[in-house]
Design a protein around this motif. Structure first.
Motif, PDB file in Angstrom:
ATOM      1  N   THR A 271      36.254  44.197  31.637  1.00 45.47           N
ATOM      2  CA  THR A 271      36.925  44.788  32.801  1.00 45.47           C
ATOM      3  C   THR A 271      36.121  45.931  33.399  1.00 45.47           C
ATOM      4  O   THR A 271      35.882  45.977  34.617  1.00 45.47           O
ATOM      5  CB  THR A 271      38.315  45.303  32.391  1.00 45.47           C
ATOM      6  N   ALA A 334      45.797  45.710  32.751  1.00 47.81           N
ATOM      7  CA  ALA A 334      46.037  44.347  33.239  1.00 47.81           C
ATOM      8  C   ALA A 334      46.926  44.361  34.482  1.00 47.81           C
ATOM      9  O   ALA A 334      46.658  43.653  35.464  1.00 47.81           O
ATOM     10  CB  ALA A 334      46.680  43.507  32.138  1.00 47.81           C
ATOM     11  N   SER A 335      47.960  45.185  34.459  1.00 51.63           N
ATOM     12  CA  SER A 335      48.889  45.255  35.592  1.00 51.63           C
ATOM     13  C   SER A 335      48.176  45.727  36.856  1.00 51.63           C
ATOM     14  O   SER A 335      48.400  45.187  37.955  1.00 51.63           O
ATOM     15  CB  SER A 335      50.046  46.207  35.268  1.00 51.63           C
ATOM     16  N   LEU A 337      45.058  45.348  37.681  1.00 48.43           N
ATOM     17  CA  LEU A 337      44.173  44.319  38.213  1.00 48.43           C
ATOM     18  C   LEU A 337      44.955  43.219  38.926  1.00 48.43           C
ATOM     19  O   LEU A 337      44.492  42.668  39.931  1.00 48.43           O
ATOM     20  CB  LEU A 337      43.334  43.721  37.084  1.00 48.43           C
ATOM     21  N   VAL A 338      46.148  42.878  38.408  1.00 48.93           N
ATOM     22  CA  VAL A 338      46.981  41.876  39.087  1.00 48.93           C
ATOM     23  C   VAL A 338      47.401  42.397  40.463  1.00 48.93           C
ATOM     24  O   VAL A 338      47.374  41.658  41.456  1.00 48.93           O
ATOM     25  CB  VAL A 338      48.212  41.536  38.226  1.00 48.93           C
ATOM     26  N   SER A 355      44.632  50.874  36.971  1.00 44.42           N
ATOM     27  CA  SER A 355      43.909  50.284  35.846  1.00 44.42           C
ATOM     28  C   SER A 355      42.890  51.263  35.277  1.00 44.42           C
ATOM     29  O   SER A 355      42.793  51.459  34.057  1.00 44.42           O
ATOM     30  CB  SER A 355      43.209  48.994  36.293  1.00 44.42           C
ATOM     31  N   LEU A 415      39.593  38.898  39.117  1.00 47.23           N
ATOM     32  CA  LEU A 415      40.413  39.954  38.532  1.00 47.23           C
ATOM     33  C   LEU A 415      41.579  39.394  37.722  1.00 47.23           C
ATOM     34  O   LEU A 415      42.030  39.999  36.760  1.00 47.23           O
ATOM     35  CB  LEU A 415      40.935  40.885  39.630  1.00 47.23           C
ATOM     36  N   VAL A 416      42.098  38.226  38.123  1.00 49.72           N
ATOM     37  CA  VAL A 416      43.204  37.608  37.393  1.00 49.72           C
ATOM     38  C   VAL A 416      42.752  37.197  35.990  1.00 49.72           C
ATOM     39  O   VAL A 416      43.481  37.371  35.013  1.00 49.72           O
ATOM     40  CB  VAL A 416      43.757  36.396  38.167  1.00 49.72           C
ATOM     41  N   ALA A 419      42.626  40.261  33.854  1.00 47.97           N
ATOM     42  CA  ALA A 419      43.964  40.691  33.449  1.00 47.97           C
ATOM     43  C   ALA A 419      44.456  39.868  32.264  1.00 47.97           C
ATOM     44  O   ALA A 419      45.058  40.407  31.315  1.00 47.97           O
ATOM     45  CB  ALA A 419      44.933  40.570  34.624  1.00 47.97           C
ATOM     46  N   LEU A 422      42.849  41.086  29.103  1.00 45.74           N
ATOM     47  CA  LEU A 422      43.423  42.356  28.657  1.00 45.74           C
ATOM     48  C   LEU A 422      44.761  42.158  27.955  1.00 45.74           C
ATOM     49  O   LEU A 422      45.094  42.878  27.003  1.00 45.74           O
ATOM     50  CB  LEU A 422      43.580  43.307  29.838  1.00 45.74           C
TER      51      LEU A 422
END
Length: 452
Positions: A271, A334-335, A337-338, A355, A415-416, A419, A422
């Protein structure tokens, strides 16, 4: 540090220990942070140079991603031997050597002429800088006990934040020197940002003490007492028990907890380096910005990262709190990046900031788990092993991101995947244990089953 033929350490009052830790942080961390600032400027400045280098040298997004990642292959390959050498020759000499070689090679990046020379220079730069981070992680074990080490590591990791806060505007300004004295802007970027590493190496050689008894600003009895206390802590820790087994490098290879820490760190590094190398390009693609403006916007997540690194690691004061903070930090990463992947550019940048606020909270805690279980050469090699294997994420992340951007035309799609990695790391982190917990489990097996 051996406890053989040493008297037991005299107990310090909490006030005395707090005062000593403040002194150690004040004397050691500013120089180490500056070293790490320069190190990160020199390994990541290609993020800002990406667009203009691509035009001048004909580099595709995939070639750029591969070159960005190749640094981490040789960095990982030389991590363990570098740390074992530092354990023998001392931090002052070895960090000085690292800085001189990486500074010269960073300057040499100004003279690449195409894909091949770009790849070769990134490989050489990785080999030159190998060992700096795990070397400092080892160095901190010479000065700080386990309870204070996460806080000291958090301060050290401020160097990454500062580098990215300063690096964006500074790099953007240097790129605008394009054409001065016949050099491209990206060439000025590499030359001017590479010189400080060579110059600062002299300061490290003159100022950095190898260990407490070599520090002129510590009283002799205070330094000896600190070394005895830390040696006693190291000899008494580890899930494998104290003694020779805890000092053998084979110990870390056989410890499942070390490999679990490597998996978590790998996902974390995927990441961080993908964000570092691709955020300027993502920002640039979302609007018509000057290089300086892109640099300024790229710096904003690192302000959030600096706030997190400076304030949160101190709450990792015991095993349970360390684990909770680690798991929570990975979920927040993770949140964010989503949010970034599915939002407008402005909200997306805020998601990256969310993030980033946990980047170095997580990183400072991960290394407390293996360092609480090992000592001697096992500690030196083990920290190198965790960092070298984990940093392969620095190769995989940018390489895959470059391929995704080239095939889909949208870097945000990657990015998904980050996430998801992570979330896997957060689940694995639930199983991480400090050495002290293993000792408690051995003393009370039913309690151990409850904890699991």
């Amino acid at each position: 540090m051996s406890t053989r033929n040493m008297q037991p350490p005299r107990a310090q009052t909490p006030a005395q220990q707090a005062s000593l830790n403040k002194l150690l942080i004040a004397k050691l961390m500013p120089l180490l942070v500056i070293v790490y600032v320069i190190s990160f400027l020199d390994r990541t400045n290609i993020a800002l140079a990406k667009h203009s280098m691509g035009i001048d040298l004909g580099l595709s997004s995939a070639a750029y991603g591969l070159g960005a990642g190749l640094f981490f292959l040789t960095y990982a390959l030389f991590e363990i031997p570098s740390n074992l050498v530092m354990h023998k020759v001392g931090a002052r000499f070895w960090i000085t050597r690292i800085m001189i070689t990486w500074g010269l090679l960073s300057i040499g990046m100004a003279f690449v002429t195409g894909e091949t020379s770009f790849y070769v220079m990134r490989l050489l730069l990785g080999a030159a800088e190998a060992g700096l981070f795990p070397g400092v992680m080892l160095y901190l074990t010479y000065w700080f006990g386990r309870e204070e080490r996460a806080r000291a590591t958090g301060f050290f990791l401020l160097g990454v934040c500062i580098a990215n806060i300063l690096g964006g505007p500074l790099g953007g300004a240097l790129l605008e020197l394009d054409g001065a004295l016949g050099f491209h802007g990206w060439q000025w970027l590499f030359v001017i940002e590479g010189l400080p590493a060579v110059l600062l190496a002299y300061v490290v050689w003159k100022v950095l003490p190898d260990r407490p008894t070599k520090a002129p600003w510590l009283a002799r009895d205070e330094a000896e007492a600190l070394e005895r206390r830390l040696a006693a802590e190291q000899d008494g820790q580890g899930g494998h028990g104290a003694g020779k087994s805890a000092h053998s490098f084979r110990t870390c290879l056989a410890d499942r907890q070390v490999w679990l820490a490597i998996l978590v760190y790998f996902c974390h590094q995927l990441t961080i380096y993908t964000v570092i190398f691709f955020l300027p390009g993502i920002i640039g693609a979302s609007g018509h910005f000057s290089p300086f403006t892109i640099g300024l916007l790229s710096a904003t997540p690192w302000i959030a990262a600096a706030i997190g690194a400076a304030t949160l690691p101190r709450f990792a004061s015991d095993s349970a709190r360390s684990r909770r903070l680690l798991v929570g930090g990975l979920v927040v990463m993770a949140s964010g990046l989503v949010v970034a992947a599915y939002s407008t550019p402005v909200i997306g940048l805020l998601g990256v900031c969310l993030s980033a606020s946990m980047f170095f909270v997580v990183q400072s805690i991960i290394f407390t788990f293996p360092s609480s279980r090992l000592s001697g050469s096992a500690l030196a090699g083990g920290l190198g092993l965790v960092n070298s294997c984990g940093l392969l994420g620095g190769f995989v992340g940018p390489t895959v991101m470059g391929l995704i951007e080239q095939s889909t035309g949208r870097a945000m799609n990657g990015l998904v995947l980050l996430a998801a990695a992570l979330v896997v790391a957060a689940i694995c982190s639930l199983r991480l244990r400090h050495g002290a917990e293993d000792r408690e489990a051995a003393a009370d097996t039913p309690a151990a089953h409850k904890a699991i």
